[in-house]
Scaffold this motif. Structure first.
Motif: not given
Length: 334
Positions: A115-121
């Protein structure tokens, strides 16, 4: 998509259960931290130097890393230069760990290491408790010059380092000697890992991340390797203090074997292995059937095909296994 973590999820492939050989540590004493974020500690030396972040429990059913961080904190280890940050990641999942059903607590709602994507976090509110915790840890990941992410494998296997595709990570893996085997890979179709996040995955940056698989999840030796890897990383970055508990696990002087992943197999329907693979096998002939996905055969793409980390979670969208080939340490990733 938020996944189920139930260990009883139906699948055609039988599950192999492995024993829990050591008592997972009680980490409740470390809940307060010293950073304003629970279960995260950071210590700065007087001398300037790099910032090393060591993470454990990105997966809640992998307690070997928790043993390593617990040992570092218990002996009040401090870096001789720079800054050392120690983070217990998915504590919520780990709190559910049960030796009677050790597979069930890998995550709360979804895999924290996809889940280490800017949009997810950046989502408000977070779509899951796992994303919320990752978002709380993101500032430490952004600040670190080096990351060592402690993991373990489903099947018994030798320790190995996942170095990602960048040459600087591959070179760090070679020179630190955390394990003799280094994997050059690009992660999973399901989502981005912590070790690939932000500057760690930027070819133009200098920040460098390694993920070490220390052995099988619940083998006692895996906890020893995890602690030894922490000490080795501190030593190779010239951050180790004069005195610390000596590791019992022996690590190589440097890594000597490199495998480039040529075919990660993402499950489309439901996967069943045709061979009893556990990881580390080299299959001599191209075209060898290793399994079936929804009835369709999956075959090795080339001769001398290296098998990496076959999974016991064989659900659509997940990685069943990764296939690769041995390369020279200096070879460029594809």
């Amino acid at each position: 998509m938020v996944e189920s973590t139930s260990s009883s999820r139906a699948q055609l492939q039988p599950i192999i259960d492995y024993p829990v050989e050591f008592q997972p540590p009680d980490i409740a004493e470390w809940w307060q931290g010293n950073t304003g974020t629970p279960f995260v500690y950071s210590f700065a030396a007087e001398r300037s130097g790099p910032h090393l972040l060591i993470t454990a429990l990105v997966h809640g059913n992998e307690p070997a890393g928790a043993v390593a961080l617990h040992r570092l904190l218990s002996q009040q280890l401090r870096p001789s230069r720079g800054r050392l940050t120690l983070a217990f990641a998915n504590v919520g999942a780990y709190e559910r760990f049960d030796v009677a059903d050790p597979r069930a607590s890998r995550w709360l709602q979804e895999d924290m290491n996809r889940i280490w994507s800017p949009d997810i976090l950046a989502q408000v509110p977070p779509r899951s408790a796992d994303v919320a915790r990752a978002a709380a840890l993101r500032r430490f990941v952004n600040q670190a010059d080096y990351l060592l992410d402690l993991h373990t494998t489903q099947h018994p296997t030798e320790p190995l380092v996942l170095a990602g595709p960048l040459a600087r990570s591959r070179e760090l893996a070679r020179t630190t000697g955390l394990a003799d085997l280094v994997i050059v890979d690009r992660g999973h179709a399901q989502g981005r890992r912590m070790r690939d996040y932000g500057a760690f995955g930027d070819p133009k940056a200098s920040r460098t991340a390694l993920l070490i698989e220390c052995g099988q999840h619940w083998e006692a030796a895996s906890a020893d390797v995890a602690y030894a890897a922490c000490i080795r990383m501190l030593e190779r970055l010239s951050m180790a203090p004069d005195a610390f508990e000596a590791p019992s696990a022996s690590l190589p002087r440097e890594a000597s074997r490199f495998v480039e992943i040529t075919m990660p197999i993402t499950i489309k329907h439901e996967f069943v292995f045709a061979l009893p693979l556990r990881g580390g096998e080299i299959i001599p002939r191209a075209g060898t059937v290793i399994g079936h996905d929804g009835g369709e055969p999956v075959v090795t793409p080339h001769d001398d095909c290296f098998v990496l980390m076959p999974s016991q979670r064989l659900w659509a969208g997940l990685t069943a296994v990764r296939l690769g080939r041995l390369i020279a340490p200096s070879a460029r990733a594809a």
